[in-house]
Write a protein that holds these residues in place. Structure first.
Motif, short mmCIF file in Angstrom:
data_model
loop_
_atom_site.label_atom_id
_atom_site.label_comp_id
_atom_site.label_asym_id
_atom_site.label_seq_id
_atom_site.Cartn_x
_atom_site.Cartn_y
_atom_site.Cartn_z
N UNK A 10 7.32 49.06 39.80
CA UNK A 10 7.83 48.29 38.67
C UNK A 10 8.27 46.90 39.13
N UNK A 63 5.28 44.71 39.73
CA UNK A 63 4.67 44.27 38.47
C UNK A 63 5.48 43.13 37.85
N UNK A 64 6.80 43.29 37.93
CA UNK A 64 7.68 42.28 37.35
C UNK A 64 7.50 40.95 38.08
N UNK A 65 7.42 41.02 39.41
CA UNK A 65 7.26 39.80 40.20
C UNK A 65 5.92 39.13 39.88
N UNK A 84 4.37 39.17 37.05
CA UNK A 84 4.55 38.46 35.78
C UNK A 84 5.30 37.15 35.98
N UNK A 85 6.35 37.21 36.81
CA UNK A 85 7.16 36.02 37.09
C UNK A 85 6.30 34.92 37.68
N UNK A 124 4.08 33.36 35.18
CA UNK A 124 4.83 32.48 34.30
C UNK A 124 5.14 31.15 35.00
N UNK A 134 11.04 31.35 28.99
CA UNK A 134 11.32 32.78 29.12
C UNK A 134 11.63 33.36 27.75
N UNK A 152 7.58 47.87 29.44
CA UNK A 152 8.70 48.05 30.36
C UNK A 152 8.66 46.95 31.44
N UNK A 153 7.44 46.65 31.92
CA UNK A 153 7.30 45.62 32.97
C UNK A 153 7.75 44.26 32.46
N UNK A 161 11.41 44.07 32.26
CA UNK A 161 12.00 44.03 33.59
C UNK A 161 11.84 42.63 34.20
N UNK A 162 10.66 42.05 33.99
CA UNK A 162 10.41 40.70 34.52
C UNK A 162 11.40 39.71 33.92
N UNK A 172 14.81 40.15 35.45
CA UNK A 172 14.86 39.59 36.80
C UNK A 172 14.95 38.07 36.75
N UNK A 173 14.12 37.49 35.88
CA UNK A 173 14.05 36.04 35.80
C UNK A 173 15.37 35.47 35.30
N UNK A 220 17.84 35.63 38.04
CA UNK A 220 17.56 34.61 39.03
C UNK A 220 17.92 33.22 38.50
#
Lengths: 320, 320
Positions: free
Chosen positions: A252, A255-257, A259-260, A263, B239, B251-252, B255-256, B259-260, B263
């Motif tokens: 997970x 996957x999130x990273x 997407x980041x 972006x 964002x 879900x991803x 989560x992204x 996180x963003x 950060x």
């Protein structure tokens, strides 16, 4: 040829550009052996190599380049532009030398006092053209008015909206703020019938989309653009470190990273590489010196768009 | 009192600061009725209200404030600082008026030519103190040298590293770049025995952590800081839109975004709110005018740290 990374960055970018634009022809000025090495023996019918005696270094002062580096790769490419053998010229080299040699070979548009460097930057709602990015230090109000007219022509390539709103970059939005020249420019802008003047804006307004063109002295524009790019890079570093340190290296998290990163790439300087020299009788595009191949490709794309739209001609007509 | 949002932002920030610092005592200058309304009848033994006749507006020019607004909430708070009744003063009001009234009431440190405004910004490896952020337009090389000495004292509060590396913000790193005053400043910095001079840096270097203190004219510093903040806000907007538009609300994706956001909060201007006025005989801290309550709280925290470390006294000793 080609800024800090030379043919290593430029040549793959050229190959990619030739694939993207089927009617594009490219001429590379520099050391044919070095360039060929990067081509890895693949043959391109629309790619021509021209051998040059010397090249401009980052340390060459503009006056030195003008005296001793006219036969450099930079000088030869600009001569080709002046002769009409090419429709646009891209360089990742020394900005001051590029401007000096451009003025010498290509020449200024009739009536232009000082050519400027500008670039379209991402905003919340689209883009905004910022100039001058460093060609001119210590400009007067009349220079700023010309920058405004040139910036409007350039930004027309990026938006269909009319009229384009123009602002002056300042330390505050109140009328008494800034230097005398900025306040005098505000008066000129307000009186100019062809300028839709918005007022003073501050650094953070550059990215809100409130205006289409932002005009300033080259010192301010350079610092504004590079500070903004610095923050975007800082963001990249932070995301990277987070990636490295993240003990919970879950599917997970990965996957999130991903997407980041995707972006972040929307804001990356590489996506917006390619600044236009405005006020010259030809399309000269400056790439970041340290541009990656992906970034240099963007500078070529910018050059193709400027050449196709005849930006230099538009600026000429707007100012005369 | 309190910038664009007034007591609505300031009062909750004060209550939070009183909770965080058990030995902190706060005096609020303004309209006691307005302030009390925000206190919601809760009582704080360490909070004193002082009624003031008027307040400085964003439109008041510094000279006007100096002539007609000495009895304003800003003026009364600075008088309290000058009298030693308080150890630091925080304002979210008009920056020019705050500097003019600070010079009048609190006074400049012996030998200081022009007080400056500075702030510690986040970098890849820690922080970096940038000054001047807008108090001085058109500075000379000698001013820049004083800024460097003041900036070093201020940055000592944020890092234990010694000596602190000092750079000049410029349009390029080469020796011939920039204005005559910047090049002259480089010579002064190189010769100053108490300055660890790094050289010229560009806008993007502000955030790499290569230096500890960056010195520039107020116009440049203001534009650099606000452009950087503008990009951080743009990031927030993107964002948000990503969040809204994301049809595949997986879900991803969630989560992204989480996180963003987490950060981004590390870089948010609110976290770094509170710029120091340096070169005055007292600790004056400027909050963003539009600061949220969370941001104003940070400005109070900065003021507490400056007062505890006796920053004004340190600058005085370093310059005399």
């Amino acid at each position: 040829m080609g800024g800090d990374l030379g043919p290593r960055s430029v040549v793959p970018a050229c190959v990619r550009a030739l694939e993207k634009f089927p009617s594009l022809e490219l001429t590379l000025f520099g050391d044919p052996a070095e360039i060929s090495a990067e081509l890895h023996s693949s043959h391109h019918a629309r790619l021509t190599l021209v051998e040059c005696e010397s090249h401009v270094t980052q340390e060459d002062a503009p006056a030195f380049a003008l005296r001793h580096k006219r036969d450099s790769s930079m000088g030869c490419a600009l001569q080709a532009l002046a002769d009409g053998r090419v429709d646009g010229m891209v360089s990742g080299g020394n900005t001051g030398a590029l401007m000096a040699l451009s003025c010498h070979f290509v020449g200024k548009v009739n009536g232009v006092r000082r050519p400027a460097i500008g670039k379209s930057l991402p905003t919340e709602t689209g883009s905004c053209f910022l100039l001058d990015l460093g060609a001119n230090i210590g400009v007067c109000a009349e220079d700023l008015l010309q920058f405004a007219r040139m910036g409007v022509e350039a930004q027309k390539l990026y938006t269909d909206q009319r009229p384009l709103k123009v602002a002056l970059l300042n330390i505050g939005s109140e009328a008494h703020k800034g230097t005398e020249e900025i306040r005098r420019a505000a008066e000129l802008f307000r009186e100019a019938p062809d300028i839709e003047y918005y007022g003073f804006i501050e650094g953070h307004d550059l990215f809100t989309g409130c205006v289409d063109v932002v005009v300033c002295d080259g010192m301010l524009g350079n610092i504004a653009m590079k500070s903004a790019e610095g923050v975007i890079r800082l963001m990249g570093q932070k995301v990277f470190r987070f990636d490295q340190k993240n003990a919970f290296k879950s599917f997970f998290g990965q996957m999130a990273i991903k997407l980041l990163r995707k972006w972040r790439s929307q804001l990356e300087p590489a996506r917006y590489n390619g600044a236009s020299f405005l006020g010259l009788s030809g399309n000269v595009i400056k790439s970041h010196g340290g541009a990656s191949s992906a970034a240099f490709f963007q500078a070529i794309v910018t050059a193709v768009h400027c050449a196709e739209a005849d930006l230099a001609g538009r600026v000429d007509r707007a100012l005369s």
